[in-house]
Design a protein around this motif. Structure first.
Motif, PDB file in Angstrom:
ATOM      1  N   LYS A 108       5.455   1.879  -8.224  1.00 23.95           N
ATOM      2  CA  LYS A 108       4.288   1.521  -9.053  1.00 23.95           C
ATOM      3  C   LYS A 108       4.723   0.638 -10.231  1.00 23.95           C
TER       4      LYS A 108
ATOM      5  N   ARG B 275       0.200   8.438   0.872  1.00 26.08           N
ATOM      6  CA  ARG B 275      -0.773   8.702  -0.199  1.00 26.08           C
ATOM      7  C   ARG B 275      -0.359   9.913  -1.037  1.00 26.08           C
TER       8      ARG B 275
ATOM      9  N   TYR C  56       1.738  -1.405   1.451  1.00 29.38           N
ATOM     10  CA  TYR C  56       0.434  -0.737   1.270  1.00 29.38           C
ATOM     11  C   TYR C  56       0.607   0.737   1.584  1.00 29.38           C
ATOM     12  N   PHE C  57      -0.491   1.453   1.527  1.00 24.35           N
ATOM     13  CA  PHE C  57      -0.428   2.867   1.861  1.00 24.35           C
ATOM     14  C   PHE C  57      -0.347   3.052   3.369  1.00 24.35           C
TER      15      PHE C  57
ATOM     16  N   LEU D 200      -7.660  -1.854   2.290  1.00 25.48           N
ATOM     17  CA  LEU D 200      -7.661  -3.259   1.880  1.00 25.48           C
ATOM     18  C   LEU D 200      -6.580  -4.100   2.565  1.00 25.48           C
TER      19      LEU D 200
ATOM     20  N   GLN E 125      -3.391  -8.756  -4.975  1.00 21.30           N
ATOM     21  CA  GLN E 125      -4.811  -8.986  -4.670  1.00 21.30           C
ATOM     22  C   GLN E 125      -5.003  -9.249  -3.169  1.00 21.30           C
ATOM     23  N   SER E 126      -5.674  -8.290  -2.538  1.00 22.60           N
ATOM     24  CA  SER E 126      -5.826  -8.338  -1.078  1.00 22.60           C
ATOM     25  C   SER E 126      -6.458  -9.647  -0.567  1.00 22.60           C
TER      26      SER E 126
ATOM     27  N   GLY F 266       0.369  -2.853 -10.799  1.00 18.39           N
ATOM     28  CA  GLY F 266       0.427  -1.416 -10.539  1.00 18.39           C
ATOM     29  C   GLY F 266      -0.324  -0.957  -9.296  1.00 18.39           C
ATOM     30  N   GLN F 267      -0.812  -1.934  -8.499  1.00  8.87           N
ATOM     31  CA  GLN F 267      -1.609  -1.540  -7.333  1.00  8.87           C
ATOM     32  C   GLN F 267      -1.147  -2.231  -6.061  1.00  8.87           C
ATOM     33  N   LEU F 268      -1.549  -1.628  -4.948  1.00  9.02           N
ATOM     34  CA  LEU F 268      -1.259  -2.182  -3.627  1.00  9.02           C
ATOM     35  C   LEU F 268      -2.555  -2.735  -3.046  1.00  9.02           C
ATOM     36  N   PRO F 269      -2.524  -3.690  -2.136  1.00  7.96           N
ATOM     37  CA  PRO F 269      -1.350  -4.222  -1.447  1.00  7.96           C
ATOM     38  C   PRO F 269      -0.566  -5.247  -2.276  1.00  7.96           C
TER      39      PRO F 269
ATOM     40  N   TYR G 253     -16.992  -7.415  -0.167  1.00  5.32           N
ATOM     41  CA  TYR G 253     -16.358  -6.568  -1.188  1.00  5.32           C
ATOM     42  C   TYR G 253     -17.421  -5.970  -2.121  1.00  5.32           C
TER      43      TYR G 253
ATOM     44  N   TRP H 132       2.082   9.345  -3.746  1.00  8.02           N
ATOM     45  CA  TRP H 132       1.703   8.381  -4.787  1.00  8.02           C
ATOM     46  C   TRP H 132       1.238   9.084  -6.053  1.00  8.02           C
TER      47      TRP H 132
HETATM   48  N1  LIG Z   1      -8.571  -5.796  -6.353  1.00  6.34           N
HETATM   49  C1  LIG Z   1      -7.389  -5.193  -5.771  1.00  6.34           C
HETATM   50  C2  LIG Z   1      -7.604  -3.706  -5.726  1.00  6.34           C
HETATM   51  C3  LIG Z   1      -6.332  -2.976  -5.329  1.00  6.34           C
HETATM   52  C4  LIG Z   1      -6.544  -1.482  -5.278  1.00  6.34           C
HETATM   53  O1  LIG Z   1      -7.600  -0.948  -5.705  1.00  6.34           O
HETATM   54  N2  LIG Z   1      -5.523  -0.780  -4.759  1.00  6.34           N
HETATM   55  C5  LIG Z   1      -5.591   0.643  -4.653  1.00  6.34           C
HETATM   56  C6  LIG Z   1      -5.569   1.072  -3.172  1.00  6.34           C
HETATM   57  S1  LIG Z   1      -6.894   0.430  -2.228  1.00  6.34           S
HETATM   58  C7  LIG Z   1      -4.338   1.231  -5.300  1.00  6.34           C
HETATM   59  O2  LIG Z   1      -3.286   0.615  -5.345  1.00  6.34           O
HETATM   60  N3  LIG Z   1      -4.482   2.476  -5.771  1.00  6.34           N
HETATM   61  C8  LIG Z   1      -3.363   3.235  -6.316  1.00  6.34           C
HETATM   62  C9  LIG Z   1      -3.205   3.062  -7.786  1.00  6.34           C
HETATM   63  O3  LIG Z   1      -4.021   2.410  -8.461  1.00  6.34           O
HETATM   64  O4  LIG Z   1      -2.211   3.619  -8.305  1.00  6.34           O
HETATM   65  C10 LIG Z   1      -7.142  -5.790  -4.353  1.00  6.34           C
HETATM   66  O5  LIG Z   1      -8.121  -6.216  -3.730  1.00  6.34           O
HETATM   67  O6  LIG Z   1      -5.982  -5.860  -3.930  1.00  6.34           O
END
Ligand SMILES: N[C@@H](CCC(=O)N[C@@H](CS)C(=O)NCC(=O)O)C(=O)O
Length: 204
Positions: free
Chosen positions: A45, A36, A7-8, A14, A65-66, A51-54, A98, A39
């Motif tokens: 990525k 951050r 994660y970040f 999250l 998916q958190s 493409g997203q964290l966590p 959420y 990123w």
């Molecule tokens: N629904 C996803 C949302 C994940 C999400 O929005 N992650 C954001 C950080 S809180 C992220 O990775 N942002 C950076 C990006 O999209 O490149 C979850 O609950 O894990």
């Protein structure tokens, strides 16, 4: 099996409920954090399934998916009930918090300072009242915990409240005694308490 949570670097967000649950369960895990300001790190990525964290890894398996991650790691600490109805009630709790947090997300994304202030006002005077009066009622009717006793949903709830407070610069739960008590109870749990004492909250 080696466990890793990606994660970040932000200690609020999250992944924080997942960290709480892992610390409470005394699980050894690698807490991988990305800055951050660095990123997007292209190689990271591109390697993420959506493409997203966590992202959580266990051996050669990985999960995004958190909420899915929080529920999965909570199984090991008996924080997920076996009864399907009880599970569904707790799933609803985490979706409800959420849903509230989506408003905070919209506030964070807003670039126009006037509109941003308006969104903050709406959260503090409308959405908090709408959601928190309902959360408060649920807690009051269930022995101070969403499922009648400590569960994974309580960890998620508290982590998200902390994130909302951090981003809004307010204590959103201040008028709600049952919510306040739950926040304190979760933050004082063994493992969680020590983790919170050791983390460094960066100013926004
Ligand atoms: N629904 C996803 C949302 C994940 C999400 O929005 N992650 C954001 C950080 S809180 C992220 O990775 N942002 C950076 C990006 O999209 O490149 C979850 O609950 O894990």
């Amino acid at each position: 099996m080696a466990k890793k949570l990606h994660y970040f670097d932000t200690i609020i967000g999250l992944a924080e409920p997942i960290r709480y649950i892992l610390h409470y369960g005394k699980h050894k895990f690698e807490d991988v954090r990305y800055k951050r300001e660095d990123w997007p790190i292209k190689s990271v990525k591109d390697s993420l399934p959506y493409g997203q964290l966590p992202l959580y890894e266990e051996g050669n398996k990985s999960l995004n998916q958190s909420l899915a991650i929080a529920k999965y790691v909570a199984y090991y600490s008996k924080l997920v009930p076996t009864d399907p109805w009880e599970q569904a009630v707790l799933d609803a709790v985490v979706y409800n918090i959420y849903d509230f947090f989506k408003f905070v997300g919209a506030y964070l994304k807003e670039q126009d300072p006037v509109k941003k202030q308006e969104l903050k006002k709406q959260i503090l005077y409308e959405q908090v009242e709408y959601f928190f009066s309902r959360f408060e009622k649920e807690l009051k009717n269930n022995n101070g915990y969403f499922g009648g006793k400590l569960s994974w949903a309580d960890f998620v709830f508290v982590g998200i409240i902390e994130a909302a407070n951090y981003f809004l610069g307010e204590k959103v739960e201040s008028k709600y005694p049952y919510i306040k008590a739950l926040v304190q109870n979760v933050q004082n749990l063994p493992g969680v308490k020590e983790y919170i004492a050791s983390r460094k909250v960066e100013p926004l």
